[in-house]
Design an enzyme around this catalytic site. Structure first.
Site, PDB file in Angstrom:
ATOM      1  N   GLU A 169       0.861  -0.956  -0.073  1.00 27.74           N
ATOM      2  CA  GLU A 169       0.099   0.097   0.084  1.00 27.74           C
ATOM      3  C   GLU A 169       0.762   1.284  -0.083  1.00 27.74           C
ATOM      4  O   GLU A 169       1.828   1.352   0.920  1.00 27.74           O
ATOM      5  CB  GLU A 169      -0.903   0.022   1.307  1.00 27.74           C
ATOM      6  CG  GLU A 169      -2.079   1.304   1.254  1.00 27.74           C
ATOM      7  CD  GLU A 169      -2.918   1.373   2.584  1.00 27.74           C
ATOM      8  OE1 GLU A 169      -3.713   1.814   2.550  1.00 27.74           O
ATOM      9  OE2 GLU A 169      -2.379   0.677   3.513  1.00 27.74           O
ATOM     10  N   LYS A 190      -9.913   2.308  -2.208  1.00 23.12           N
ATOM     11  CA  LYS A 190     -10.230   1.873  -1.040  1.00 23.12           C
ATOM     12  C   LYS A 190     -11.696   2.364  -0.369  1.00 23.12           C
ATOM     13  O   LYS A 190     -11.930   3.319   0.083  1.00 23.12           O
ATOM     14  CB  LYS A 190      -9.088   2.177   0.030  1.00 23.12           C
ATOM     15  CG  LYS A 190      -9.184   1.620   1.299  1.00 23.12           C
ATOM     16  CD  LYS A 190      -7.833   2.073   2.124  1.00 23.12           C
ATOM     17  CE  LYS A 190      -7.693   1.546   3.434  1.00 23.12           C
ATOM     18  NZ  LYS A 190      -6.328   1.729   4.085  1.00 23.12           N
ATOM     19  N   CYS A 249      -5.822  -2.882   2.473  1.00 23.27           N
ATOM     20  CA  CYS A 249      -5.383  -2.672   3.839  1.00 23.27           C
ATOM     21  C   CYS A 249      -6.779  -2.607   4.838  1.00 23.27           C
ATOM     22  O   CYS A 249      -7.182  -3.749   5.096  1.00 23.27           O
ATOM     23  CB  CYS A 249      -4.763  -1.367   4.137  1.00 23.27           C
ATOM     24  SG  CYS A 249      -3.902  -1.556   5.845  1.00 23.27           S
TER      25      CYS A 249
END
Length: 297
Positions: free
Chosen positions: A40, A113, A157
């Protein structure tokens, strides 16, 4: 299919970070990798340790400089590359975005995300707008990206803690689940607490593999990055891994060093596993309506 996961330590030099990532992609391709994933926000230090408007200068457009460079590399090496970028979508609108560069160099797709944390040392809500619930001709934000090596269920994540995200990717036909990641410890935590956190992080992602009958690839950072004021900081715990559709480890990196995992995946195993553990068959889709509620009273 041969895949590679790159675990890297970053510095404040963006160009040097990208150059090292590209060198590692070359090394993975030389070992036969057809799909390579970076961690990331791989171009910079993890800047979300504080809220600082100057950090928005790190953002770039998609397509933009990084996708151009990585697209050219993908075309040269004939590999699919998954990269994670700080995207400037418009003035004042920014995302934590993962992109997929196809083996011919073109941008195959992107994922913004969806779950954005806001915790001490991880002030991501200050920087990132959540991904759209629907995009790309009205499809769910949790939609796999089609590539020459399969349909990639790409998440980022904090998404890794949510079984709903993994399930929706699986229900849309993902062949793999992929998690570019930046997570680590506060050094003031007791060793027992650090171990619990790491074990929980590994367990939940292996559980996504089991519950969906899919391989899971995880690329985390490594190394210590101090806080911007010189105090505190995050000790990124590495431990990148690849597991199969029953959660079995295929490869796992260590904690405190850069490492590239190159793994052969048997893409037929998901079919075999889902035949003996038919979770999708036995889902009670008529009984899950309350999952759309924030909380059940």
């Amino acid at each position: 299919m041969r895949v590679a996961v790159i675990q890297q330590q970053n510095t404040a030099d963006l160009d040097a970070n990208l150059a090292r990532s590209m060198d590692k992609i070359r090394e993975a391709a030389a070992q036969g990798a057809q799909l390579v994933m970076l961690q990331e926000l791989h171009r910079s230090l993890y800047f979300c340790q504080s809220e600082d408007t100057a950090m928005f200068d790190l953002a770039e457009t998609v397509p933009g400089p990084s996708t151009d460079a990585l697209g050219a590399l993908a075309r040269e090496l004939q590999v699919v590359i998954v990269a994670s970028l700080f995207e400037k979508r418009a003035t004042g609108l920014y995302h934590n975005t993962a992109v997929v560069l196809e083996s011919d160099g073109h941008l195959a797709g992107l994922y913004r995300k969806m779950h954005i944390p806001d915790d001490p040392g991880f002030y991501e809500k200050f920087y990132f707008t959540p991904g759209d619930a629907t995009f790309n001709a009205g499809h769910s934000g949790f939609t796999p990206i089609r590539t020459s090596v399969g349909k990639l269920g790409l998440l980022v994540c904090w998404d890794q803690w949510y079984p709903e995200a993994a399930r929706l990717m699986a229900l849309a036909g993902a062949d793999l689940l992929l998690y570019p990641t930046a997570i680590g410890w506060d050094r003031t935590d007791e060793p027992e607490e650090q171990n619990r956190q790491l074990d929980a992080w590994i367990t939940v992602q292996r559980a996504h593999a089991v519950a969906n009958g899919l391989p899971v690839l995880v690329a985390n950072r490594t190394g210590f990055e101090p806080g911007p004021d010189g105090n505190g900081g995050i000790d990124f715990w590495g431990n990148s891994f690849v597991c199969g559709p029953q959660g079995e480890y295929l490869a796992r990196a260590g904690r405190d060093q850069e490492q590239t995992l190159v793994v052969d995946l048997d893409m037929a195993r998901s079919e075999e596993v889902r035949r003996i553990w038919p979770y999708l068959r036995d889902r009670r889709v008529d009984a899950y309506q309350d999952l759309t509620k924030r909380y059940r009273d």
